[in-house]
Design a protein around this motif. Structure first.
Motif, mmCIF file in Angstrom:
data_model
loop_
_atom_site.group_PDB
_atom_site.id
_atom_site.type_symbol
_atom_site.label_atom_id
_atom_site.label_comp_id
_atom_site.label_asym_id
_atom_site.label_seq_id
_atom_site.Cartn_x
_atom_site.Cartn_y
_atom_site.Cartn_z
ATOM 1 N N ILE A 123 0.856 -1.148 0.114
ATOM 2 C CA ILE A 123 -0.069 -0.067 0.056
ATOM 3 C C ILE A 123 0.759 1.408 0.026
ATOM 4 C CG2 ILE A 123 -1.626 1.262 1.481
ATOM 5 C CD1 ILE A 123 -3.107 -1.311 2.309
ATOM 6 N N LEU B 209 2.372 1.674 -3.467
ATOM 7 C CA LEU B 209 1.629 1.911 -4.568
ATOM 8 C C LEU B 209 1.101 3.392 -4.201
ATOM 9 C CD1 LEU B 209 -0.299 -1.225 -5.067
ATOM 10 C CD2 LEU B 209 1.376 -0.270 -6.498
ATOM 11 N N ALA C 110 -3.003 -3.074 -7.193
ATOM 12 C CA ALA C 110 -2.985 -3.358 -5.765
ATOM 13 C C ALA C 110 -3.837 -4.550 -5.606
ATOM 14 C CB ALA C 110 -3.671 -2.186 -4.915
#
Length: 179
Positions: free
Chosen positions: A19, A22, A62
């Motif tokens: 996370i 990204l 993701a």
């Protein structure tokens, strides 16, 4: 609660790392799109449209990476994604013009020489158009003719037709004359 945390420590750490990475990539891509937009003197709505495309791309990446992190095998993911893309591909083949307009919208973002407010002439033997560009959307352009008529012109057609620039920043120049 402790059993859950300690049982899945690696997955939780990898999830946070994915996370975070990204999120950083998303910020870099958005800054790049914004810089290109400002250097090319693009309208803010066109830049925001590219932000939407970047968000969709990051979300798909993701989902893929987090599924790998939480134990789905590459073969399982390949089956899921290939099935989803097969269904989407069949559906999109039926509505190919939407895809071509979105693709043309992305191309227009990076290489369209005319801006919002430019007066253009589209050389089309069936429907010649002379108008001012009011807005550039994901699927079409909003063109305002001299008679006040609003025309929505598909993005894929604007790339296929010859276009002449009649006046740059027509709306802005008109406003300057009034001052």
């Amino acid at each position: 609660m402790k059993e859950v945390f300690f049982g899945y420590t690696h997955q939780i750490i990898y999830t946070f790392v994915v996370i975070l990475v990204l999120f950083i990539i998303q910020k870099i891509l958005k800054k790049t799109a914004q810089r290109i937009g400002h250097q090319s003197d693009l309208h803010v709505t066109r830049i925001k449209l590219m932000f939407k495309y970047i968000n969709i791309l990051i979300t798909i990446i993701a989902i893929f990476l987090l599924a790998l992190t939480w134990g789905y095998g590459a073969a399982d993911l390949a089956l899921i994604f290939s099935s989803a893309f097969a269904i989407i591909g069949v559906a999109m083949f039926a509505i190919w013009s939407i895809l071509s307009n979105i693709t043309a919208g992305i191309i227009l973002f990076f290489s369209f020489p005319y801006k919002i407010g430019s007066k253009i002439k589209i050389h089309d033997k069936d429907l010649p158009v002379e108008a001012v560009i009011e807005d550039i959307k994901a699927f079409h352009l909003h063109l305002r003719t001299m008679d006040g008529e609003l025309i929505t012109y598909p993005n894929n057609l604007i790339l296929q037709k010859a276009v002449s620039l009649i006046e740059k920043d027509y709306a802005t120049d008109e406003g300057k004359d009034a001052l």
